[in-house]
Design an enzyme around this catalytic site. Structure first.
Site, short mmCIF file in Angstrom:
data_model
loop_
_atom_site.label_atom_id
_atom_site.label_comp_id
_atom_site.label_asym_id
_atom_site.label_seq_id
_atom_site.Cartn_x
_atom_site.Cartn_y
_atom_site.Cartn_z
N HIS A 107 0.85 -1.20 0.00
CA HIS A 107 0.00 0.00 0.00
C HIS A 107 0.88 1.25 0.00
O HIS A 107 1.94 1.26 0.64
CB HIS A 107 -0.92 0.00 1.22
CG HIS A 107 -2.00 1.03 1.09
ND1 HIS A 107 -1.77 2.36 1.35
CD2 HIS A 107 -3.28 0.94 0.67
CE1 HIS A 107 -2.88 3.04 1.11
NE2 HIS A 107 -3.81 2.20 0.70
N GLU A 144 -3.83 2.06 -7.23
CA GLU A 144 -4.21 3.19 -6.38
C GLU A 144 -3.26 4.36 -6.62
O GLU A 144 -2.18 4.43 -6.01
CB GLU A 144 -4.12 2.79 -4.91
CG GLU A 144 -5.08 1.70 -4.50
CD GLU A 144 -5.41 1.75 -3.02
OE1 GLU A 144 -6.59 1.69 -2.69
OE2 GLU A 144 -4.48 1.89 -2.19
#
Ligand code: 13P
Length: 363
Positions: A137, A276
């Site tokens: 992430h 993302e």
């Protein structure tokens, strides 16, 4: 019958014709049909108790939904409590959902045990019923430096005092690295004072802004998780600077090639990719546009096709993350390359995440 609005498919096949990916509507449960994945990344929010309440409200809203996969990603401290709650038998009885609800961890360490204070291994996660782990992430790839102070610690090591002491220690060692001694002597020479100060400031800034998990560490985490039987949500995405410099594809290719390197063919099916873009994440940011998402998802899918063949590329789920909300999920799901979403802020509200899970359904 599919009770959904036109062009928003809850389940579908993916085909490639004339070099383009397309979705073709399928009925829920048809063999080989793709099930979208709606995953909530709670980040550092929710106690075990408030997480449980959130999940209960969410399942109320999503009663009877079986055609998509739902992921809930509490912090480590909330995993066990939630694991007990979402075990299939319990949910099946209460809500007629369950087998499609998965427990996500937000990170994992690659070593299996030992002196790694504060870290959690894949084995430990599997032992408490975690199904899938988010790896790479951007909060961890890019944002750790400014919190952990890597920048100031490097700047301190590039000070005259520190290097002088290091040089004298180094010179006392029998097996001293002569190149290192030469470099330090050079840096400490009076005429190079400015070079040293400039280097400290440059590297300090770089590490403050960019230091975080490396592609190599992420790759080790991916391999450790998969070997332990956990599934992986592998995150990738560019920052604003890379997008503005037209380096998005180059960067994504590096992240994906390095992050998934060495994943054996038998385990690649356990990988979901989440795209993302950093500039689209969080409060105040705008989601990527339909066109931007579409272009990047096609790029990623074509890269996966080069690496693992067309059949697998058609079926791998590639999620989008970055300000996914109830009012944009249906549009995002019309994109041929998108198979769901990794949701931050909106996953903390049961009504919002519930609406995201119910995308395209006519209530
Ligand atoms: P937001 O949905 O809050 O933009 O966060 C996206 C994200 O980082 C999910 O992992």
């Amino acid at each position: 019958m599919n009770n959904s609005s036109p062009n928003v498919y809850r389940n579908y096949y993916r085909l490639r014709t004339a070099n383009q990916w397309r979705k073709v509507q399928a009925e829920s449960g048809e063999p080989g049909a793709i099930r979208p994945y709606l995953a909530g990344n709670w980040k550092m929010n929710m106690t075990p108790r408030s997480g449980l309440a959130l999940a209960a409200r969410l399942f109320d809203i999503c009663k009877g939904i079986k055609d998509v996969d739902i992921g809930l990603g509490p912090p480590f401290t909330g995993l066990s409590t939630l694991a007990e709650y979402i075990k299939p038998d319990f949910l099946k009885a209460e809500y007629d959902i369950g087998r499609n609800v998965f427990l996500l961890a937000q990170d994992v360490f690659f070593e299996s045990k030992g002196a790694f204070t504060g870290e959690i291994s894949a084995e430990m996660l599997a032992a408490i019923g975690v199904d899938r782990v988010i790896i790479g992430h951007s909060d961890r790839r890019a944002n750790l430096g400014k919190y952990f102070g890597f920048g100031s610690s490097v700047a301190r090591r590039l000070s005259n005092d520190f290097l002088t002491q290091s040089l004298s220690r180094l010179k006392q060692k029998d097996d001293a690295d002569s190149k290192a001694i030469m470099a330090l002597e050079h840096l400490l020479a009076k005429e190079n004072e400015d070079v040293l100060a400039g280097l400290a400031s440059f590297l300090g800034g770089e590490l403050r802004d960019r230091a975080g998990e490396s592609d190599e560490a992420i790759n080790r985490k991916v391999l450790a998780a998969l070997e332990q039987g956990l599934q992986v949500i592998f995150c990738c995405g560019e920052n604003r600077e890379a997008r503005e410099n037209n380096e998005t594809f180059k960067l994504l290719e590096r992240q994906i090639r390095m992050g998934l390197e060495g994943v054996p063919q038998r385990l690649i099916h356990d990988v979901v990719i989440a795209y993302e873009p950093l500039w689209a994440i969080g409060v105040g940011a705008k989601p990527a546009t339909h066109e931007q998402i579409s272009e990047v998802h096609d790029f990623i899918r074509n890269l996966i096709m080069d690496l693992h063949g067309e059949q697998f590329a058609a079926s791998i789920r590639i999620l989008y993350g970055g300000n996914v909300k109830p009012d944009n999920i249906a549009d995002i799901m019309t994109i041929a390359g998108v198979d769901g979403a990794l949701v931050g802020g909106a996953s903390l509200k049961a009504t919002d995440f519930g609406q995201i899970v119910r995308f395209g359904l006519i209530d």
